[in-house]
Design a protein around this motif. Structure first.
Motif, PDB file in Angstrom:
ATOM      1  N   SER A  72       0.870  -1.177   0.000  1.00  0.00           N
ATOM      2  CA  SER A  72       0.000   0.000   0.000  1.00  0.00           C
ATOM      3  C   SER A  72       0.910   1.231   0.000  1.00  0.00           C
ATOM      4  O   SER A  72       1.982   1.220   0.608  1.00  0.00           O
ATOM      5  CB  SER A  72      -0.917  -0.011   1.213  1.00  0.00           C
ATOM      6  OG  SER A  72      -0.178   0.058   2.402  1.00  0.00           O
ATOM      7  N   TYR A 110      -4.804   5.215  -2.273  1.00  0.00           N
ATOM      8  CA  TYR A 110      -5.946   5.541  -1.414  1.00  0.00           C
ATOM      9  C   TYR A 110      -6.787   6.705  -1.918  1.00  0.00           C
ATOM     10  O   TYR A 110      -7.917   6.883  -1.469  1.00  0.00           O
ATOM     11  CB  TYR A 110      -5.461   5.877  -0.009  1.00  0.00           C
ATOM     12  CG  TYR A 110      -4.897   4.692   0.743  1.00  0.00           C
ATOM     13  CD1 TYR A 110      -5.698   3.934   1.576  1.00  0.00           C
ATOM     14  CD2 TYR A 110      -3.564   4.330   0.606  1.00  0.00           C
ATOM     15  CE1 TYR A 110      -5.191   2.841   2.272  1.00  0.00           C
ATOM     16  CE2 TYR A 110      -3.043   3.244   1.286  1.00  0.00           C
ATOM     17  CZ  TYR A 110      -3.864   2.500   2.115  1.00  0.00           C
ATOM     18  OH  TYR A 110      -3.364   1.404   2.784  1.00  0.00           O
ATOM     19  N   ASN A 166     -12.067   3.516   1.746  1.00  0.00           N
ATOM     20  CA  ASN A 166     -11.128   2.801   2.609  1.00  0.00           C
ATOM     21  C   ASN A 166     -11.584   2.964   4.056  1.00  0.00           C
ATOM     22  O   ASN A 166     -11.550   4.065   4.605  1.00  0.00           O
ATOM     23  CB  ASN A 166      -9.716   3.361   2.437  1.00  0.00           C
ATOM     24  CG  ASN A 166      -8.702   2.627   3.303  1.00  0.00           C
ATOM     25  OD1 ASN A 166      -8.322   1.509   2.972  1.00  0.00           O
ATOM     26  ND2 ASN A 166      -8.271   3.258   4.400  1.00  0.00           N
ATOM     27  N   GLU A 167     -12.078   1.860   4.662  1.00  0.00           N
ATOM     28  CA  GLU A 167     -12.571   1.851   6.044  1.00  0.00           C
ATOM     29  C   GLU A 167     -13.641   2.914   6.275  1.00  0.00           C
ATOM     30  O   GLU A 167     -13.751   3.489   7.356  1.00  0.00           O
ATOM     31  CB  GLU A 167     -11.410   2.023   7.025  1.00  0.00           C
ATOM     32  CG  GLU A 167     -10.407   0.872   6.967  1.00  0.00           C
ATOM     33  CD  GLU A 167      -9.288   0.968   7.998  1.00  0.00           C
ATOM     34  OE1 GLU A 167      -9.147   2.054   8.609  1.00  0.00           O
ATOM     35  OE2 GLU A 167      -8.577  -0.027   8.187  1.00  0.00           O
ATOM     36  N   ALA A 197     -12.470  -1.357   0.925  1.00  0.00           N
ATOM     37  CA  ALA A 197     -11.568  -1.983   1.900  1.00  0.00           C
ATOM     38  C   ALA A 197     -12.084  -1.772   3.311  1.00  0.00           C
ATOM     39  O   ALA A 197     -12.358  -0.642   3.724  1.00  0.00           O
ATOM     40  CB  ALA A 197     -10.161  -1.395   1.761  1.00  0.00           C
ATOM     41  N   PRO A 199     -12.024  -3.918   7.540  1.00  0.00           N
ATOM     42  CA  PRO A 199     -11.521  -5.028   8.358  1.00  0.00           C
ATOM     43  C   PRO A 199     -12.507  -6.202   8.367  1.00  0.00           C
ATOM     44  O   PRO A 199     -13.660  -6.050   7.939  1.00  0.00           O
ATOM     45  CB  PRO A 199     -11.365  -4.405   9.747  1.00  0.00           C
ATOM     46  CG  PRO A 199     -12.302  -3.250   9.757  1.00  0.00           C
ATOM     47  CD  PRO A 199     -12.343  -2.721   8.361  1.00  0.00           C
ATOM     48  N   HIS A 219      -8.614  -5.765   5.440  1.00  0.00           N
ATOM     49  CA  HIS A 219      -7.446  -5.307   6.200  1.00  0.00           C
ATOM     50  C   HIS A 219      -7.225  -6.260   7.359  1.00  0.00           C
ATOM     51  O   HIS A 219      -8.116  -6.461   8.201  1.00  0.00           O
ATOM     52  CB  HIS A 219      -7.667  -3.896   6.743  1.00  0.00           C
ATOM     53  CG  HIS A 219      -7.721  -2.847   5.671  1.00  0.00           C
ATOM     54  ND1 HIS A 219      -8.010  -1.526   5.932  1.00  0.00           N
ATOM     55  CD2 HIS A 219      -7.514  -2.919   4.341  1.00  0.00           C
ATOM     56  CE1 HIS A 219      -7.975  -0.821   4.815  1.00  0.00           C
ATOM     57  NE2 HIS A 219      -7.676  -1.658   3.828  1.00  0.00           N
ATOM     58  N   LEU A 221      -4.763  -6.639  10.368  1.00  0.00           N
ATOM     59  CA  LEU A 221      -3.727  -5.982  11.166  1.00  0.00           C
ATOM     60  C   LEU A 221      -3.806  -6.514  12.601  1.00  0.00           C
ATOM     61  O   LEU A 221      -4.445  -5.909  13.475  1.00  0.00           O
ATOM     62  CB  LEU A 221      -3.914  -4.464  11.140  1.00  0.00           C
ATOM     63  CG  LEU A 221      -3.949  -3.840   9.730  1.00  0.00           C
ATOM     64  CD1 LEU A 221      -4.394  -2.392   9.779  1.00  0.00           C
ATOM     65  CD2 LEU A 221      -2.585  -3.965   9.062  1.00  0.00           C
ATOM     66  N   THR A 255      -5.793  -6.178   1.379  1.00  0.00           N
ATOM     67  CA  THR A 255      -5.358  -4.845   0.934  1.00  0.00           C
ATOM     68  C   THR A 255      -4.526  -4.100   1.976  1.00  0.00           C
ATOM     69  O   THR A 255      -3.951  -3.058   1.663  1.00  0.00           O
ATOM     70  CB  THR A 255      -6.579  -4.000   0.551  1.00  0.00           C
ATOM     71  OG1 THR A 255      -7.593  -4.150   1.544  1.00  0.00           O
ATOM     72  CG2 THR A 255      -7.123  -4.463  -0.799  1.00  0.00           C
ATOM     73  N   GLU A 256      -4.498  -4.600   3.188  1.00  0.00           N
ATOM     74  CA  GLU A 256      -3.563  -4.091   4.196  1.00  0.00           C
ATOM     75  C   GLU A 256      -3.199  -5.238   5.124  1.00  0.00           C
ATOM     76  O   GLU A 256      -4.077  -5.903   5.677  1.00  0.00           O
ATOM     77  CB  GLU A 256      -4.176  -2.949   5.042  1.00  0.00           C
ATOM     78  CG  GLU A 256      -4.181  -1.602   4.352  1.00  0.00           C
ATOM     79  CD  GLU A 256      -4.648  -0.472   5.270  1.00  0.00           C
ATOM     80  OE1 GLU A 256      -4.768   0.659   4.774  1.00  0.00           O
ATOM     81  OE2 GLU A 256      -4.888  -0.736   6.469  1.00  0.00           O
ATOM     82  N   MET A 311       1.072  -3.337   4.346  1.00  0.00           N
ATOM     83  CA  MET A 311       0.896  -2.009   4.938  1.00  0.00           C
ATOM     84  C   MET A 311       2.213  -1.592   5.590  1.00  0.00           C
ATOM     85  O   MET A 311       2.563  -2.106   6.657  1.00  0.00           O
ATOM     86  CB  MET A 311      -0.228  -2.077   5.968  1.00  0.00           C
ATOM     87  CG  MET A 311      -0.447  -0.804   6.766  1.00  0.00           C
ATOM     88  SD  MET A 311      -1.171   0.473   5.750  1.00  0.00           S
ATOM     89  CE  MET A 311      -1.221   1.818   6.921  1.00  0.00           C
ATOM     90  N   GLU A 312       3.005  -0.706   5.054  1.00  0.00           N
ATOM     91  CA  GLU A 312       2.869   0.024   3.823  1.00  0.00           C
ATOM     92  C   GLU A 312       4.257   0.289   3.286  1.00  0.00           C
ATOM     93  O   GLU A 312       5.247  -0.140   3.882  1.00  0.00           O
ATOM     94  CB  GLU A 312       2.078   1.307   4.032  1.00  0.00           C
ATOM     95  CG  GLU A 312       2.736   2.329   4.953  1.00  0.00           C
ATOM     96  CD  GLU A 312       1.783   3.482   5.241  1.00  0.00           C
ATOM     97  OE1 GLU A 312       1.126   3.975   4.300  1.00  0.00           O
ATOM     98  OE2 GLU A 312       1.699   3.892   6.397  1.00  0.00           O
TER      99      GLU A 312
END
Length: 916
Positions: A72, A110, A166-167, A197, A199, A219, A221, A255-256, A311-312
């Motif tokens: 990303s 983004y 994104n989120e 995108a 979670p 995502h 994380l 994507t992350e 990421m990232e």
């Protein structure tokens, strides 16, 4: 009495032995210094470096040697911020594309504004595929621009998929239905795969969204879930498995995915299927953990043929204010476009540790060598202990410096950390000064300047003494007892001048006048109306009225009852013409009355038995007005008592030293007075002493400065011991600033849990480390030098000293920004205050205590601060609260004597016994 024949009650020690056999003594000192320089000191430094090496041992997780599928990408660099309308240029973006080519196959973006719409075109030059993203949020006008430009760039050959938002749902920027409408509009005009995108839990909770997208862009994380590093990679694939099970056949693109190299410790969050016992772990952001996660994930992702975007690419400093400290440190490259770690081989958490360890050793080397060269009479163990303490102090500074290496600072951060480092350095200097005293007291033989009282059975000294008793609004009965004790002196040639300074009530001063008349012609009474200069002004008036044939001026406070042999056993020290003043310790007769008085009694004792004894070895005692004797010619030569200073006694001592006079300190009790009856009196007395110390330092800075020449009248030892003696009070002022800073930072952190990184490294040594050292040092010194004090009583003395911390801090800070304060009298024989005064007399300390304990409770109850790093911060707050808790406790002990009564009816009033 002739000087050459006068008895000298100094104890013969190694100092006099050195004079008898100087060559032997010099040879032994040379051997010791050589052993220290070439054996002991290198061993201490080696031990310190070994500790650094052990704490910075390298790690070697599994290697990754392939090409990364995707990263990303946000193009912002240090100093750039989209919120401040500071954006990268197209040239800078192209530099990034060139740097990433050959390392990664694709990038994910983004936004389509602020020049980022050019990224696909620039990436194509270097063979990079792009997952193009449009930012969708509450700004509807921007949303339209983002979507329009996304539709424009989507046909490009290197754009392989697109992301609408994104989120967006995670931030609650809009309802899921509105986001779906944007996705449908994009799908109507874009033939590439379209998604948004989010979670995992957003996808699991919104199956209607899954139906609208061509693939699930997720995502993953594990850091934000508080999953420990050893479980993190497995957790990523567990979440993927959950999505695959919930939506079989639906393509999934990560994507992350990643791990930050710095940031706060994240406590583990509850997650379905995880046993409660396993929730006690936490996620730690670190360089080693980032490398460990990335290498492990990349290998497994390759084995499972996973499409992903790490990421990232580059650290994004601007994200710290939005996503917390970790937000700035997710990049595989730092903001300066340098790789943060290799993908194969060993990894060290702090690659620069050797530099900082060497710096620590170097910082510690200088004070250790100076101590060894100057303090030749310290026993070898003391020299070793001091060398170890200097290494610890140097390492503390270096560790704090290492902790901020690699941080991205704004001007606010630079200002804050500059202050913290400056304050840390000053506090460590103070700790080293206290370490010097600690080592000298514990591991030094009794000094050559150890003075004992003369034999009171010897011939009567002939010098006339003028005893000055300054009073102001004192209880007449108390003063009468003081005067009667003076009348019992076993000395023939003396007079007593009672100097009443501006007492307005005749019922208070007239009984004292009458008592003087009854005691005979040796006693003279002076009532001064509207007299300037406070106590110093009264003493200067007394100097003018002193008998012409008087050679010595003696001063006592109005509450002191002196021993009959006071003058007889000390006056012979003035047979040496260079002796300017002779000082005996203060002592008190009322410690048996209450626990409060007992605690303050022993707190005073530490100064007289430890600090003053040690300073006497270097002819650098602090003159205090009670139980002091001054040569009249010397007093007049230096201009008398300073009426501009509220500590005229200590200031006079400096002047006498500057004029070349010697001093004598006899650590023996010759009189006993009264301790303050209330905490407010105790506090006001200490405020006066501390404020006066600042006045003296400012006024005599030309002689006290470390670089001042001896031509200014003070020896190097005198300069050192005067400054070192007052440095702890200046440290209290710094500690108040530290405490205020921690309160502000704590409140800010609780208000914005993810935006503030608690600077534990900057506070740990100045608070917890400093407190632990001072606590151990104080108990040890009391055990060695204050012989009659029990362990419990030494703890009580420590509580009493801590209770004054806030007062001293205020006095020092006030003294640095103001020029004068009115004289503050220490009241005697006051009635006990009511219960309400328990808080009133320490109201500021109470407020600080409530703030610190309230913030502590906030951290303990907040799920955002359930990690070990935050617990250390809680420890900092609790340690900072100890002085304020001590003040409140001492206040209750003072006002509730029935709860803290000392049952010692058979205990004599007692006197301080000098330690050996």
């Amino acid at each position: 009495m002739d000087n050459s024949e006068s008895p000298t009650p100094e104890t013969e020690t190694h100092g006099s032995e050195a004079k008898k056999n100087p060559r032997s003594w010099r040879n032994s000192v040379f051997v010791r210094q050589a052993i220290f320089l070439f054996i002991v000191l290198p061993l201490v430094i080696a031990a310190n470096l070994a500790v650094w090496a052990a704490l910075n041992r390298p790690y070697e997780p599994e290697a990754w040697t392939g090409e990364i599928v995707g990263l990303s990408y946000s193009p912002y660099r240090q100093g750039q911020d989209p919120r401040m309308n500071r954006h990268p240029s197209a040239e800078q973006i192209e530099e990034d594309m060139k740097l990433l080519s050959g390392t990664v196959q694709a990038i994910r973006t983004y936004s389509m504004v602020y020049g980022q719409q050019k990224i696909p075109e620039l990436a194509a030059k270097y063979g990079l595929s792009v997952a193009a993203g449009a930012w969708i949020g509450p700004n509807l006008e921007r949303n339209e621009v983002e979507l329009e430009r996304l539709i424009e760039v989507a046909p490009r050959r290197n754009v392989v998929r697109v992301l609408v938002g994104n989120e967006t749902l995670l931030r609650n920027d809009m309802p899921v239905e509105d986001l779906i409408s944007y996705i449908r509009r994009a799908k109507a005009k874009i033939w590439k795969p379209v998604s948004t995108a989010e979670p995992p839990h957003i996808w699991l909770n919104n199956p209607q969204l899954v139906k609208e997208v061509d693939y699930i862009a997720v995502h993953l994380l594990p850091y934000w879930e508080g999953i420990p590093i050893n479980e993190a990679v497995n957790a990523v694939f567990e979440r993927l498995g959950e999505l695959e099970a919930a939506y079989p056949g639906k393509p999934i693109v990560v994507t992350e995915v990643g791990w930050p190299s710095r940031g706060k410790v994240i406590p583990r969050r509850p997650y379905p299927g995880i046993p409660e016992a396993e929730l006690r772990t936490e996620a730690i952001a670190s360089l080693v953990n980032q490398a460990t996660f990335m290498r492990g994930f990349l290998n497994r992702a390759k084995a499972e043929d996973l499409t992903y975007y790490v990421m990232e690419a580059f650290d994004q400093p601007w994200k710290a204010s939005e996503e917390g400290a970790a937000g700035a440190f997710w990049g595989l490259y730092n903001a300066d476009r340098q790789p943060k770690f290799p993908m194969a081989g060993s990894i060290n958490e702090a690659p620069e540790w050797r530099f900082w360890a060497s710096l620590a050793a170097g910082l510690a080397l200088v004070p250790a060598m100076l101590f060894m060269l100057r303090q030749r009479h310290v026993r070898p163990m003391g020299v070793i202990i001091f060398a170890v303490l200097t290494q610890i102090a140097g390492s503390a500074i270096a560790w704090a410096g290492l902790s901020v290496t690699g941080l991205y600072f704004t001007w606010v951060g630079i200002t804050v950390w500059s202050f913290l480092f400056f304050a840390q350095g000053l506090l460590l200097i103070v700790l080293l000064a206290e370490a010097v005293e600690f080592v000298e007291v514990i591991w030094t033989r009794r000094g050559a300047r150890h003075f004992e009282p003369f034999d009171d059975k010897a011939a009567m000294p002939m010098r006339k003494v003028s005893i000055h008793v300054p009073i102001h609004n004192e209880p007449p009965e108390m003063v009468r007892e003081t005067l009667e004790a003076l009348a019992r002196l076993d000395y023939e040639n003396y007079e007593v001048l009672v100097l009443d300074n501006n007492t307005t009530d005749p019922n208070v001063w007239e009984p004292v006048r009458d008592a003087c008349a009854r005691l005979g012609p040796k006693f003279r009474f002076f009532h001064l109306e509207n007299w300037p200069g406070f106590k110093a002004g009264a003493l200067n008036f007394g100097l003018e009225k002193t008998a012409e044939d008087a050679e010595i001026i003696a001063v006592i406070d109005s509450d002191y009852q002196v021993a009959p042999n006071w003058l007889r056993t000390l006056i012979p020290y003035f047979d040496k013409d260079d002796v300017g003043f002779v000082q005996a310790p203060q002592d008190y007769r009322d410690r048996h009355e209450s626990m409060f008085k007992n605690m303050t009694y022993w707190e005073y004792a530490g100064f007289f038995h430890i600090g003053m004894v040690q300073r006497n070895n270097f002819n650098a005692v602090i003159q205090h007005g009670t139980m002091t004797m001054v040569r009249k010619t010397a007093l007049k030569r230096v201009g008398g008592w300073a009426e501009w200073c509220i500590c005229e006694d200590a200031e006079l001592g400096i002047k006498l030293y500057r004029a070349g006079y010697d001093s004598v300190y006899v650590n023996h009790s010759f009189g006993r007075g009264l301790t303050p009856d209330t905490l407010s009196g105790y506090i006001s007395q200490r405020f006066r002493w501390a404020y006066g110390a600042v006045q003296i330092v400012k006024h005599h800075w030309d002689a006290l400065a470390p670089w001042a020449s001896s031509k200014r009248g003070l020896s190097g030892a005198q300069r050192y011991y005067f400054l070192a003696g007052w440095l702890p009070w200046f440290a209290d002022g710094l500690a108040l600033l530290f405490t205020t800073a921690s309160i502000v930072l704590s409140a800010w952190a609780l208000y914005q849990p993810h935006a503030v990184a608690l600077p534990v490294a900057a506070f740990l040594i100045p608070t917890i480390g400093s407190f632990a050292f001072k606590f151990i040092r104080s108990l040890w010194l009391y055990a060695v030098r204050v012989k009659d004090c029990s362990f419990i009583e030494s703890l009580g003395a420590g509580v009493a000293a801590l209770a004054l911390t806030h007062t001293v801090a205020k006095a020092m800070l006030n003294g640095m920004i103001t020029t004068s304060k009115p004289f503050i009298r220490t009241p005697k024989c006051e009635d006990k205050p009511p219960l309400a005064a328990a808080f009133i007399q320490v109201r500021e300390e109470t407020v600080m205590l409530v703030l610190l304990w309230g913030l502590t409770a906030g951290f303990l109850m907040s799920p955002d601060f359930a990690d070990s790093h935050s617990r250390l911060w809680v420890g900092v707050l609790l340690v900072q609260s100890v002085p304020y808790a001590s003040a409140v406790l001492l206040s209750f002990i003072n006002v509730l004597p029935s709860l803290f009564r000392r049952d010692r009816k058979d205990e004599p009033a007692g006197a301080l016994s000098p330690a050996d």
